[in-house]
Design a protein around this motif. Structure first.
Motif, PDB file in Angstrom:
ATOM      1  N   ILE A 187      32.328 -20.524  83.785  1.00  0.00           N
ATOM      2  CA  ILE A 187      33.486 -19.766  83.309  1.00  0.00           C
ATOM      3  C   ILE A 187      33.138 -18.934  82.071  1.00  0.00           C
ATOM      4  O   ILE A 187      33.867 -18.006  81.720  1.00  0.00           O
ATOM      5  CB  ILE A 187      34.658 -20.712  82.978  1.00  0.00           C
ATOM      6  CG1 ILE A 187      34.252 -21.740  81.922  1.00  0.00           C
ATOM      7  CG2 ILE A 187      35.152 -21.386  84.239  1.00  0.00           C
ATOM      8  CD1 ILE A 187      35.396 -22.650  81.490  1.00  0.00           C
ATOM      9  N   LYS A 188      32.011 -19.273  81.405  1.00  0.00           N
ATOM     10  CA  LYS A 188      31.651 -18.522  80.206  1.00  0.00           C
ATOM     11  C   LYS A 188      30.176 -18.721  79.886  1.00  0.00           C
ATOM     12  O   LYS A 188      29.628 -19.795  80.057  1.00  0.00           O
ATOM     13  CB  LYS A 188      32.500 -18.972  79.008  1.00  0.00           C
ATOM     14  CG  LYS A 188      32.249 -18.163  77.743  1.00  0.00           C
ATOM     15  CD  LYS A 188      33.132 -18.660  76.595  1.00  0.00           C
ATOM     16  CE  LYS A 188      32.872 -17.866  75.320  1.00  0.00           C
ATOM     17  NZ  LYS A 188      33.707 -18.356  74.187  1.00  0.00           N
ATOM     18  N   GLU A 189      29.538 -17.627  79.498  1.00  0.00           N
ATOM     19  CA  GLU A 189      28.154 -17.672  79.003  1.00  0.00           C
ATOM     20  C   GLU A 189      28.147 -17.218  77.549  1.00  0.00           C
ATOM     21  O   GLU A 189      28.770 -16.214  77.206  1.00  0.00           O
ATOM     22  CB  GLU A 189      27.226 -16.776  79.831  1.00  0.00           C
ATOM     23  CG  GLU A 189      27.018 -17.234  81.252  1.00  0.00           C
ATOM     24  CD  GLU A 189      25.984 -16.380  81.983  1.00  0.00           C
ATOM     25  OE1 GLU A 189      25.340 -15.551  81.300  1.00  0.00           O
ATOM     26  OE2 GLU A 189      25.833 -16.536  83.203  1.00  0.00           O
ATOM     27  N   GLU A 190      27.421 -17.954  76.703  1.00  0.00           N
ATOM     28  CA  GLU A 190      27.377 -17.618  75.277  1.00  0.00           C
ATOM     29  C   GLU A 190      25.955 -17.808  74.746  1.00  0.00           C
ATOM     30  O   GLU A 190      25.334 -18.846  74.998  1.00  0.00           O
ATOM     31  CB  GLU A 190      28.350 -18.510  74.499  1.00  0.00           C
ATOM     32  CG  GLU A 190      28.369 -18.230  73.008  1.00  0.00           C
ATOM     33  CD  GLU A 190      29.283 -19.191  72.267  1.00  0.00           C
ATOM     34  OE1 GLU A 190      29.423 -19.047  71.040  1.00  0.00           O
ATOM     35  OE2 GLU A 190      29.836 -20.112  72.912  1.00  0.00           O
ATOM     36  N   GLN A 191      25.458 -16.793  74.061  1.00  0.00           N
ATOM     37  CA  GLN A 191      24.123 -16.896  73.454  1.00  0.00           C
ATOM     38  C   GLN A 191      24.260 -17.511  72.057  1.00  0.00           C
ATOM     39  O   GLN A 191      24.984 -16.994  71.213  1.00  0.00           O
ATOM     40  CB  GLN A 191      23.468 -15.512  73.360  1.00  0.00           C
ATOM     41  CG  GLN A 191      22.025 -15.570  72.830  1.00  0.00           C
ATOM     42  CD  GLN A 191      21.308 -14.238  72.956  1.00  0.00           C
ATOM     43  OE1 GLN A 191      20.865 -13.848  74.021  1.00  0.00           O
ATOM     44  NE2 GLN A 191      21.200 -13.543  71.843  1.00  0.00           N
ATOM     45  N   ILE A 192      23.570 -18.626  71.843  1.00  0.00           N
ATOM     46  CA  ILE A 192      23.653 -19.336  70.568  1.00  0.00           C
ATOM     47  C   ILE A 192      22.258 -19.563  70.011  1.00  0.00           C
ATOM     48  O   ILE A 192      21.253 -19.435  70.718  1.00  0.00           O
ATOM     49  CB  ILE A 192      24.375 -20.693  70.733  1.00  0.00           C
ATOM     50  CG1 ILE A 192      23.563 -21.603  71.670  1.00  0.00           C
ATOM     51  CG2 ILE A 192      25.785 -20.512  71.229  1.00  0.00           C
ATOM     52  CD1 ILE A 192      24.086 -23.024  71.749  1.00  0.00           C
ATOM     53  N   ASP A 193      22.203 -19.903  68.736  1.00  0.00           N
ATOM     54  CA  ASP A 193      20.931 -20.266  68.111  1.00  0.00           C
ATOM     55  C   ASP A 193      20.443 -21.580  68.704  1.00  0.00           C
ATOM     56  O   ASP A 193      21.240 -22.490  68.959  1.00  0.00           O
ATOM     57  CB  ASP A 193      21.106 -20.400  66.592  1.00  0.00           C
ATOM     58  CG  ASP A 193      19.772 -20.515  65.872  1.00  0.00           C
ATOM     59  OD1 ASP A 193      19.180 -21.624  65.922  1.00  0.00           O
ATOM     60  OD2 ASP A 193      19.321 -19.522  65.268  1.00  0.00           O
ATOM     61  N   VAL A 194      19.152 -21.684  68.929  1.00  0.00           N
ATOM     62  CA  VAL A 194      18.604 -22.874  69.583  1.00  0.00           C
ATOM     63  C   VAL A 194      18.844 -24.130  68.750  1.00  0.00           C
ATOM     64  O   VAL A 194      18.919 -25.245  69.280  1.00  0.00           O
ATOM     65  CB  VAL A 194      17.089 -22.672  69.856  1.00  0.00           C
ATOM     66  CG1 VAL A 194      16.301 -22.683  68.546  1.00  0.00           C
ATOM     67  CG2 VAL A 194      16.553 -23.736  70.808  1.00  0.00           C
ATOM     68  N   ASP A 195      18.990 -23.986  67.416  1.00  0.00           N
ATOM     69  CA  ASP A 195      19.233 -25.149  66.563  1.00  0.00           C
ATOM     70  C   ASP A 195      20.624 -25.734  66.762  1.00  0.00           C
ATOM     71  O   ASP A 195      20.903 -26.852  66.318  1.00  0.00           O
ATOM     72  CB  ASP A 195      19.047 -24.775  65.085  1.00  0.00           C
ATOM     73  CG  ASP A 195      17.603 -24.402  64.768  1.00  0.00           C
ATOM     74  OD1 ASP A 195      16.700 -24.968  65.422  1.00  0.00           O
ATOM     75  OD2 ASP A 195      17.375 -23.561  63.876  1.00  0.00           O
ATOM     76  N   LEU A 196      21.518 -24.964  67.411  1.00  0.00           N
ATOM     77  CA  LEU A 196      22.886 -25.428  67.628  1.00  0.00           C
ATOM     78  C   LEU A 196      23.059 -26.145  68.957  1.00  0.00           C
ATOM     79  O   LEU A 196      24.156 -26.619  69.265  1.00  0.00           O
ATOM     80  CB  LEU A 196      23.857 -24.237  67.568  1.00  0.00           C
ATOM     81  CG  LEU A 196      23.885 -23.462  66.247  1.00  0.00           C
ATOM     82  CD1 LEU A 196      24.859 -22.289  66.349  1.00  0.00           C
ATOM     83  CD2 LEU A 196      24.274 -24.375  65.089  1.00  0.00           C
ATOM     84  N   VAL A 197      21.995 -26.235  69.741  1.00  0.00           N
ATOM     85  CA  VAL A 197      22.069 -26.913  71.038  1.00  0.00           C
ATOM     86  C   VAL A 197      22.289 -28.411  70.819  1.00  0.00           C
ATOM     87  O   VAL A 197      21.601 -29.037  70.005  1.00  0.00           O
ATOM     88  CB  VAL A 197      20.786 -26.663  71.855  1.00  0.00           C
ATOM     89  CG1 VAL A 197      20.824 -27.467  73.148  1.00  0.00           C
ATOM     90  CG2 VAL A 197      20.629 -25.179  72.153  1.00  0.00           C
ATOM     91  N   GLN A 198      23.257 -28.964  71.538  1.00  0.00           N
ATOM     92  CA  GLN A 198      23.576 -30.382  71.437  1.00  0.00           C
ATOM     93  C   GLN A 198      23.185 -31.110  72.724  1.00  0.00           C
ATOM     94  O   GLN A 198      23.054 -30.508  73.792  1.00  0.00           O
ATOM     95  CB  GLN A 198      25.082 -30.565  71.191  1.00  0.00           C
ATOM     96  CG  GLN A 198      25.615 -29.872  69.948  1.00  0.00           C
ATOM     97  CD  GLN A 198      25.086 -30.491  68.675  1.00  0.00           C
ATOM     98  OE1 GLN A 198      24.950 -31.713  68.592  1.00  0.00           O
ATOM     99  NE2 GLN A 198      24.793 -29.659  67.685  1.00  0.00           N
ATOM    100  N   GLN A 199      23.002 -32.419  72.592  1.00  0.00           N
ATOM    101  CA  GLN A 199      22.692 -33.221  73.772  1.00  0.00           C
ATOM    102  C   GLN A 199      23.848 -33.151  74.763  1.00  0.00           C
ATOM    103  O   GLN A 199      25.013 -33.306  74.394  1.00  0.00           O
ATOM    104  CB  GLN A 199      22.439 -34.669  73.360  1.00  0.00           C
ATOM    105  CG  GLN A 199      22.006 -35.556  74.527  1.00  0.00           C
ATOM    106  CD  GLN A 199      21.671 -36.970  74.073  1.00  0.00           C
ATOM    107  OE1 GLN A 199      21.792 -37.284  72.901  1.00  0.00           O
ATOM    108  NE2 GLN A 199      21.263 -37.803  74.997  1.00  0.00           N
ATOM    109  N   GLY A 200      23.517 -32.880  76.032  1.00  0.00           N
ATOM    110  CA  GLY A 200      24.533 -32.765  77.069  1.00  0.00           C
ATOM    111  C   GLY A 200      24.951 -31.338  77.368  1.00  0.00           C
ATOM    112  O   GLY A 200      25.685 -31.106  78.331  1.00  0.00           O
TER     113      GLY A 200
END
Length: 228
Positions: A187-200
């Motif tokens: 439903i949505k794609e968002e480009q984020i900083d890799v440091d903000l990636v969370q488990q799951g």
């Protein structure tokens, strides 16, 4: 707490860290240059002592103290207490927390040699029959040698750190985060900083892009270069 232990610390920033390292290297190079000049003067004095022992054993400058010991005393004092002050600072921090290290060993060894030499010279002034044997050269030679070792260690660590930073620079700095509905539809794609990636989190990797983090493939097929 790290500062109290004798290890100056602050918030790490890439630019400031490199500036600090360059400044420390520059300071250490200057210190080693001064030590080299002092060591050359010391070797000249020792050569004169062997070549002209009668002249060097005369109390020319200070009554009761030979010219050789006077010059060596003058040379050793700034090396011991100015150039070697970092060892005293490190030794005090180590002893305060009951964790003696190399700083304690260097400070203790050179201070004993310097103190004995000073006492021997002063004792010889009041007892002319006493044969004065000094160890001022211990401070002049030992401290610079250890600093040279630290300088070479910093160069080696700098090269290793540079290689690691270049390797880390190859990793992806951004990731495409997907938001899915109950039916697993995007439903949505968002480009984020890799440091903000969370488990799951569910991430999307497009063809030709770098894999931002370790994870499991939940859908799709492709080939991945795992050499890095």
């Amino acid at each position: 707490e790290l500062n109290d232990l004798g290890f100056p610390s602050s918030i790490s920033r890439p630019d400031s860290r490199q500036d600090r390292k360059d400044e420390e290297m520059k300071s250490l190079r200057l210190t080693l240059f001064v030590c080299l000049i002092v060591a050359i003067i010391e070797m000249i004095v020792m050569a004169f002592e062997f070549a002209f022992p009668e002249m060097m054993m005369k109390d020319v400058l200070i009554p009761g103290i030979s010219l050789c010991n006077t010059i060596m005393w003058i040379l050793a004092t700034p090396v011991q207490f100015w150039i070697g002050r970092r060892f005293y600072i490190g030794a005090w921090a180590a002893l305060k927390y009951c964790h003696p290290d190399m700083n304690v060993l260097v400070a203790l060894g050179t201070t004993i040699g310097y103190t004995y030499s000073v006492v021997a010279v002063i004792y010889g002034v009041f007892h002319p029959e006493f044969v004065v044997k000094t160890f001022f050269d211990m401070s002049i030679m030992l401290i610079p040698i250890i600093l040279l070792g630290k300088y070479l260690e910093m160069i080696a660590k700098g090269k290793t750190s540079e290689a690691i930073h270049k390797l880390l620079g190859l990793k992806s700095k951004v990731a495409i985060l997907l938001q899915l509905d109950e039916n697993k539809n995007i439903i949505k794609e968002e480009q984020i900083d890799v440091d903000l990636v969370q488990q799951g989190d569910i991430l999307k990797v497009i063809p030709g892009a770098l894999v931002p983090v370790d994870g499991l493939i939940t859908s799709g097929t492709s080939t991945i270069d795992e050499s890095m």
